[in-house]
Design a protein around this motif. Sequence first.
Motif, mmCIF file in Angstrom:
data_model
loop_
_atom_site.group_PDB
_atom_site.id
_atom_site.type_symbol
_atom_site.label_atom_id
_atom_site.label_comp_id
_atom_site.label_asym_id
_atom_site.label_seq_id
_atom_site.Cartn_x
_atom_site.Cartn_y
_atom_site.Cartn_z
ATOM 1 N N ILE A 195 0.853 -1.186 0.000
ATOM 2 C CA ILE A 195 0.000 0.000 0.000
ATOM 3 C C ILE A 195 0.892 1.240 0.000
ATOM 4 C CG2 ILE A 195 -1.849 -1.161 1.288
ATOM 5 C CD1 ILE A 195 -1.036 0.572 3.729
ATOM 6 N N ALA A 196 0.313 2.366 -0.404
ATOM 7 C CA ALA A 196 0.998 3.657 -0.306
ATOM 8 C C ALA A 196 0.113 4.588 0.517
ATOM 9 C CB ALA A 196 1.238 4.249 -1.688
ATOM 10 N N PRO A 197 0.492 4.889 1.763
ATOM 11 C CA PRO A 197 -0.361 5.709 2.636
ATOM 12 C C PRO A 197 -0.466 7.146 2.139
ATOM 13 C CG PRO A 197 1.789 5.372 3.640
ATOM 14 C CD PRO A 197 1.749 4.506 2.420
ATOM 15 N N LEU A 198 -1.630 7.755 2.331
ATOM 16 C CA LEU A 198 -1.858 9.137 1.907
ATOM 17 C C LEU A 198 -2.055 10.067 3.090
ATOM 18 C CD1 LEU A 198 -4.300 8.428 -1.071
ATOM 19 C CD2 LEU A 198 -1.829 8.828 -1.165
ATOM 20 N N TYR A 199 -3.058 9.796 3.936
ATOM 21 C CA TYR A 199 -3.319 10.697 5.066
ATOM 22 C C TYR A 199 -4.331 10.102 6.032
ATOM 23 C CZ TYR A 199 -7.342 11.840 2.069
ATOM 24 O OH TYR A 199 -8.456 11.765 1.270
ATOM 25 N N ILE A 200 -4.361 10.679 7.238
ATOM 26 C CA ILE A 200 -5.401 10.417 8.242
ATOM 27 C C ILE A 200 -6.393 11.571 8.172
ATOM 28 C CG2 ILE A 200 -5.894 10.106 10.698
ATOM 29 C CD1 ILE A 200 -2.911 9.314 11.023
ATOM 30 N N SER A 201 -7.677 11.253 8.202
ATOM 31 C CA SER A 201 -8.703 12.300 8.165
ATOM 32 C C SER A 201 -9.087 12.748 9.567
ATOM 33 C CB SER A 201 -9.953 11.789 7.438
ATOM 34 O OG SER A 201 -9.685 11.553 6.078
ATOM 35 N N LEU A 202 -9.739 13.880 9.644
ATOM 36 C CA LEU A 202 -10.340 14.334 10.883
ATOM 37 C C LEU A 202 -11.778 13.834 10.952
ATOM 38 C CD1 LEU A 202 -9.146 18.066 11.071
ATOM 39 C CD2 LEU A 202 -8.107 16.055 12.116
ATOM 40 N N LYS A 203 -12.254 13.605 12.161
ATOM 41 C CA LYS A 203 -13.658 13.275 12.388
ATOM 42 C C LYS A 203 -14.336 14.546 12.872
ATOM 43 C CE LYS A 203 -16.477 9.666 14.552
ATOM 44 N NZ LYS A 203 -16.462 8.490 15.481
ATOM 45 N N SER A 204 -15.521 14.816 12.349
ATOM 46 C CA SER A 204 -16.129 16.111 12.663
ATOM 47 C C SER A 204 -17.640 16.012 12.747
ATOM 48 C CB SER A 204 -15.760 17.135 11.578
ATOM 49 O OG SER A 204 -16.341 16.744 10.341
ATOM 50 N N GLN A 205 -18.220 16.976 13.411
ATOM 51 C CA GLN A 205 -19.665 17.178 13.370
ATOM 52 C C GLN A 205 -19.954 18.638 13.687
ATOM 53 O OE1 GLN A 205 -21.498 14.544 16.192
ATOM 54 N NE2 GLN A 205 -20.556 15.462 17.961
ATOM 55 N N ALA A 206 -21.055 19.094 13.127
ATOM 56 C CA ALA A 206 -21.500 20.466 13.360
ATOM 57 C C ALA A 206 -22.805 20.423 14.131
ATOM 58 C CB ALA A 206 -21.691 21.195 12.031
ATOM 59 N N ILE A 207 -22.953 21.339 15.086
ATOM 60 C CA ILE A 207 -24.105 21.351 15.990
ATOM 61 C C ILE A 207 -24.757 22.726 15.969
ATOM 62 C CG2 ILE A 207 -24.820 21.043 18.407
ATOM 63 C CD1 ILE A 207 -21.969 19.622 18.684
ATOM 64 N N ASN A 208 -26.075 22.738 15.959
ATOM 65 C CA ASN A 208 -26.808 23.988 16.141
ATOM 66 C C ASN A 208 -26.840 24.269 17.639
ATOM 67 O OD1 ASN A 208 -28.789 26.030 16.475
ATOM 68 N ND2 ASN A 208 -29.725 25.457 14.519
ATOM 69 N N LYS A 209 -25.954 25.140 18.083
ATOM 70 C CA LYS A 209 -25.819 25.378 19.521
ATOM 71 C C LYS A 209 -26.945 26.237 20.084
ATOM 72 C CE LYS A 209 -22.548 29.198 18.761
ATOM 73 N NZ LYS A 209 -21.164 29.666 18.985
ATOM 74 N N ASP A 210 -27.779 26.814 19.204
ATOM 75 C CA ASP A 210 -28.959 27.540 19.685
ATOM 76 C C ASP A 210 -30.067 26.581 20.069
ATOM 77 O OD1 ASP A 210 -27.638 29.888 19.218
ATOM 78 O OD2 ASP A 210 -28.693 30.367 17.351
#
Length: 619
Positions: free
Chosen positions: A175-190
Amino acid sequence: MRKSYKFTKTLTVLLLALLLVLAGCSSVKTKSDTAAPAAGTADKGEEAAAEPTTAAPVDIELLAMTSQEADVNIIRDQLTKNGFNVKLNLQPDYGSFKAQQDAGNYDAALSSWTTVTGNPDYAVRSLFKTGGDYSILADSEIDKLIDKAATESPEDYAATYKELEQKLVFDNAYIAPLYISLKSQAINKDILNPESVRLSKSRALAWEDIEFKDAAKNASEPLVLTQAISTLTSLDPIKGNDGSINTLNTNMYVRLINLTDDDKITSDGSLSRNFSIADGNSDYYFILRDDINFAKVEDGKAVDTGERVGADDVIFALDRAKNKDSVPDHRTYSLHEHIKTVEAVSDLSELDSVKTTDGGTVREALEKGLDTPISALVADKKQADNASGKYQVVKLTTTEPFPQVLNYLGHQSAGIVSKKQVESINTYDVAKFDVTKDIPYGDQNTVTEGAAYNNTLYASGPYILTTKNDYDAKFVKNPAYMPGTENEPKISNISVRFIADADSALAALRSGEIYSYYGVPETKFSVVEGDAKLQLQKIESNAVSYLLFNTAENRPIGKSADLRKAVLYSINQDEILQFYEGNKIKAASTVSPLVDTGNVLTADPAKVKEALAAYEASK
């Protein structure tokens, strides 16, 4: 005389101009002329400006999906610059991509893997072990290292995974490694209390913790979430391991243990109050709670069945999880292949005689933090009464020492189902299963609105699915899930909207149609951060993207490690990270998010030339 001078001067200027034009057409280039364009920005005309090579370009076919076009462009440019002639095989969706991959129509496929159990064995076993669920490799040295690391504790396995990574990536270039991703979520804080919305590195989103900013709405207003896939693989936890059901089944079925947000093993929010590992790493003990009953659906509402979740259900659930023939199309048995036996402990003296890894007894470990110590072990789950010291204890024995079995028990496929209910539904002969007439437990058609609706689900977790259609799936709180404890679900009703398009999902969040968006693309981070009512959560994930090489003998790249190494050392991860504005992380293999091996892939044109020369010499 003046006229002749004027003519001579004009002729001289024209000759100088002509020389400048000819110089501009020269094939000689300066260093700046031949410099590679910025990653992801070069058009096809700019590719010709790459540093010329003495040998003819080597053909390579790159397989990917159109959704991965940004990565494909960067990789194509890097390979072209290093002497490759890249043919792109772009497919519109995963199904088409997988069909091309299965047919072997590629030299390198743009792949990714997310370790949802938080342990490194999951990051390699299915992918690279001979006969693994997704493996195309057959390398005995790789196999031995995977099996060796699986028997070791975290304190010992780092060196083994380092050696495995060395052979997998740098010695053989599988294999040829490329990158690690971020895990994310967006929240309506109101609308939501942001502190109640967890973001875990491995486990799926825990619904039971979430609450509205105005807590008075918890009982009356539905929590509106979203996911992309509307066709559900199966609501039987062992029959699916994909994005359509991972979060749903995680919240419908309780497990013996859970993972913390940073991938530590915990009993919090699980069926066990405590767990213990016997000395030798082969026997594992779990002391069960007595405050969870199965829920079922009646008239669109969740009701308490009165049936407690107990040891017989645990034994049944894990026995079928490890047995590939327990159901047709079993998709998770390889995760549980190290389970040898699961049994209820009836002899209290066993807990006193068996030592743990730290020299104490299993009983001491299981009683730690309990309000009432163990006075008796009961066989009948109806007789369990933790307040008076009557407990059920389950013992799991592995085929060999295997500490990472605990991580697999935290996976959604280890969810506890009702023995009584599943056996009453799955009356068919597995070997003769007929998809046209046999209806297995968890079939999505039984919960889909319409004539076929016949919800037979029994949920051991905090929520149960009541009904679904192409628009959304509706869940209701299990009224008998740890009532009166901190783990009792806060919000009574949940609606999971099916929105396939990322832009549409983000628009729905911004307009208030949904309240949380799990898995925001990196390219949309700035949009979320620029919206005053939204809050972005992000952490390093266990998701790694990489090139998987076709190791079939009918492809030159499959027969030549040198050719694969030429591709490997063409990959410049710095350029990829620059394109993503730092929202990716360097990787050395699929193990990188879990174990710091110290290995680093560095682009090296000299190694590329050396590898290509070796490849040409071997032809």
